[in-house]
Design an enzyme around this catalytic site. Structure first.
Site, short mmCIF file in Angstrom:
data_model
loop_
_atom_site.label_atom_id
_atom_site.label_comp_id
_atom_site.label_asym_id
_atom_site.label_seq_id
_atom_site.Cartn_x
_atom_site.Cartn_y
_atom_site.Cartn_z
N HIS A 160 -11.64 -13.30 10.60
CA HIS A 160 -10.82 -12.29 11.28
C HIS A 160 -10.70 -11.09 10.34
O HIS A 160 -10.59 -11.27 9.12
CB HIS A 160 -9.38 -12.79 11.52
CG HIS A 160 -9.17 -13.58 12.78
ND1 HIS A 160 -8.31 -14.64 12.84
CD2 HIS A 160 -9.69 -13.44 14.02
CE1 HIS A 160 -8.30 -15.13 14.08
NE2 HIS A 160 -9.13 -14.43 14.80
N CYS A 254 -1.24 -13.41 9.55
CA CYS A 254 -1.55 -14.21 10.74
C CYS A 254 -0.29 -14.64 11.47
O CYS A 254 -0.32 -14.87 12.67
CB CYS A 254 -2.32 -15.47 10.35
SG CYS A 254 -3.88 -15.16 9.55
N1 ARG Z 1 -6.53 -21.71 12.96
C1 ARG Z 1 -6.48 -20.37 13.47
C2 ARG Z 1 -7.84 -19.98 14.02
O1 ARG Z 1 -8.82 -20.34 13.46
C3 ARG Z 1 -6.07 -19.44 12.39
C4 ARG Z 1 -5.81 -18.04 12.86
C5 ARG Z 1 -5.44 -17.12 11.78
N2 ARG Z 1 -4.96 -15.90 12.27
C6 ARG Z 1 -5.29 -14.67 11.83
N3 ARG Z 1 -4.69 -13.66 12.33
N4 ARG Z 1 -6.24 -14.51 10.93
O2 ARG Z 1 -7.94 -19.33 15.05
#
Ligand code: ARG
Length: 261
Positions: A160, A254
């Protein structure tokens, strides 16, 4: 923010997730509470979204939408395990009187969108390569009426945008160049010659996954090197322990969906 009451690593959709590593949900909740108190203590209003059963990743609230000037561009998750989270976020925006715009393209909200109100008249930086589709960048530009710059993410650990880049204030960014394609690195250098550059160790400690109000920079306590860098750049680092949430592949940013009225 959404408390990690149902948090667990039940599936693996990013390289940080390992379903054989035990997660201490109670500790996750305590750490999350500290983060919430920290943000409130800095003077920010925190709204809490109720966690829902069978959605263990709901704690990563940043992924639910991307909101600029009262307009909320909704998320459409890449993986089936998280699809149902979008409706919970939508209900929040609908109830709060935000102008909600339903997406037709795959995008994971603030996970892949960052906003710089004072750069180039209000610029959106958008990541693609792992989760959000470039077509959603176009859609975001149409919905929000802001220039959207697409940045290619190439390292799966930084799946991300918010794991590799953050806004420190209205016009300044910090980022880890290694997470981006050569072309995207060049674009970032051109747009932000004065950026605070982070290194590999900063990125691996989730040091880029921060929330800044322009003065205070709230970041993961493991990211000590990053804390020194933001301090040297004139900001006040505020460290928060989030070891349990790291097991799901996330940290401070996150957990927070920023509301921009
Ligand atoms: N386990 C989640 C996923 O893989 C983690 C998300 C993390 N969020 C972020 N904004 N980077 O989707």
């Amino acid at each position: 923010m959404c408390p990690p009451e149902r948090y667990e690593v039940a599936y693996a959709i990013n390289p940080w997730m390992d379903t054989t590593t035990p997660v201490d949900t109670e500790l996750a909740l305590k750490q999350w509470e500290r983060l919430r108190e920290t943000l409130s203590g800095l003077g920010h209003t925190v709204h809490v979204l109720a966690p829902e059963p069978h959605l263990p990743d709901m704690v990563y609230a940043a992924n639910g939408a991307f909101t600029v000037d009262g307009v909320s561009y909704g998320a459409r998750f890449k993986y089936a395990q998280r699809t149902a989270e979008a409706a919970a976020h939508r209900a929040f925006y609908d109830a709060g009187g935000w102008e909600f715009r339903a997406p037709t393209q795959t995008n994971e909200g603030e996970g892949d969108f960052a906003y710089l109100p004072a750069a180039y008249g209000g610029m959106v930086l958008a990541g693609y390569g792992f989760r959000t589709e470039p077509a959603a960048h176009v859609e975001a530009q149409d919905v929000l009426g802001r220039p959207v710059v697409s940045l290619h993410l190439v390292d799966p650990r930084f799946y991300h945008l918010d794991t590799a880049l953050a806004a420190l204030d209205d016009r300044t960014v910090t980022y880890y160049p290694g997470a981006f394609s050569t072309a995207a690195q060049r674009v970032l250098r051109q747009l932000f010659p004065d950026a605070v550059l982070a290194g590999e160790a900063d990125a691996y400690a989730f040091g880029l996954n921060l929330v800044s109000d322009g003065r205070n920079v709230v970041l993961n306590s493991e990211a000590t090197g990053m804390a020194r860098k933001v301090e040297a750049a004139g900001y006040t680092p505020v460290l928060v322990e989030l070891s349990e949430l790291k097991k799901g592949g996330g940290s401070v940013k996150c957990c927070v969906a920023e509301l921009r009225p």
